[in-house]
Write a protein that holds these residues in place. Structure first.
Motif, mmCIF file in Angstrom:
data_model
loop_
_atom_site.group_PDB
_atom_site.id
_atom_site.type_symbol
_atom_site.label_atom_id
_atom_site.label_comp_id
_atom_site.label_asym_id
_atom_site.label_seq_id
_atom_site.Cartn_x
_atom_site.Cartn_y
_atom_site.Cartn_z
ATOM 1 N N ASP A 76 0.849 -1.200 0.000
ATOM 2 C CA ASP A 76 0.000 0.000 0.000
ATOM 3 C C ASP A 76 0.882 1.248 0.000
ATOM 4 O O ASP A 76 2.110 1.168 -0.079
ATOM 5 C CB ASP A 76 -0.984 -0.024 1.169
ATOM 6 N N LYS A 77 0.270 2.414 0.129
ATOM 7 C CA LYS A 77 1.022 3.682 0.045
ATOM 8 C C LYS A 77 2.090 3.796 1.131
ATOM 9 O O LYS A 77 3.076 4.503 0.959
ATOM 10 C CB LYS A 77 0.072 4.878 0.094
ATOM 11 N N PRO A 182 -3.547 -3.650 -4.686
ATOM 12 C CA PRO A 182 -3.243 -4.048 -3.308
ATOM 13 C C PRO A 182 -4.432 -3.766 -2.408
ATOM 14 O O PRO A 182 -5.132 -2.773 -2.580
ATOM 15 C CB PRO A 182 -2.041 -3.184 -2.935
ATOM 16 N N PRO A 184 -6.542 -2.580 0.808
ATOM 17 C CA PRO A 184 -6.305 -1.457 1.720
ATOM 18 C C PRO A 184 -5.729 -1.955 3.041
ATOM 19 O O PRO A 184 -6.074 -3.025 3.523
ATOM 20 C CB PRO A 184 -7.691 -0.848 1.929
ATOM 21 N N THR A 185 -4.823 -1.186 3.588
ATOM 22 C CA THR A 185 -4.200 -1.535 4.875
ATOM 23 C C THR A 185 -4.964 -0.808 5.974
ATOM 24 O O THR A 185 -5.303 0.372 5.834
ATOM 25 C CB THR A 185 -2.729 -1.101 4.883
#
Length: 190
Positions: A76-77, A182, A184-185
């Motif tokens: 993720d980001k 991906p 989401p975290t």
């Protein structure tokens, strides 16, 4: 057959060539897809595995290099990736068990490597999240540099225009599918 060998394709036996021609029929698109398929083994075994080996820098296995690349490309980001996704991909690609993946991750986490970090998912105690450490990011940066050098040597006969056309083809052909995004975290993992 000589034309195929000159273009870098692996030659196939007469029976293989005949059956491939029959499968393609007279459909030009199907014929082109068959030609594209003939590049699978040279791409995978002549280039792909060599790049995986180069990326390991003589310090980690091809499977561990794949783990680092997955985290890098699918995180993720904030760089976190669900461990379950790593297990799913490696199990499919290398036909190894989840316990083997756990061992590979454990080695990447511990000294002397210390390339990845694992934490419990803050929203699910049953799930772990994985990210690259600063040392892991530096290792991967060097792996990418060495891999680019390898590709530069291997593809030195390809001019810039041809290279750009190939890149455009791969961008179009392998654009991310919605299922490749991906997950989401959860908040608090970064």
């Amino acid at each position: 057959m000589a034309k195929q060998e000159k273009s870098g394709q692996q030659s196939v036996g007469r029976a293989g060539a005949a059956s491939a021609d029959e499968a393609r029929g007279n459909d030009p698109r199907r014929s082109s897809l068959g030609d594209l398929l003939s590049f699978y083994y040279p791409m995978h075994y002549r280039i792909g595995i060599d790049v995986e080996t180069v990326m390991g820098q003589g310090r980690i296995s091809r499977k561990q290099g794949t783990i680092l690349w997955l985290i890098h490309s699918r995180g993720d980001k904030d760089g976190w990736l669900r461990r379950k996704l790593i297990e799913e991909r490696l199990s499919a690609w290398f036909e190894i068990s989840n316990s083997s993946v756990s061992n590979l991750l454990r080695e990447l986490t511990r000294p002397p490597l210390e390339l990845v970090k694992q934490i419990e998912n803050p929203t699910s105690g049953r799930e772990k999240l994985v990210c690259l450490t600063p040392k892991g990011r530096a290792f991967l940066d060097e792996s990418i540099r060495q891999s680019i050098d390898y590709l530069g040597r291997h593809l030195e006969h390809v001019d810039q225009t041809q290279l750009d056309r190939g890149i455009q083809f791969f961008k179009l052909a392998f654009q991310p599918l919605s299922s490749d995004a991906p997950p989401p975290t959860p908040e608090g993992a970064g």
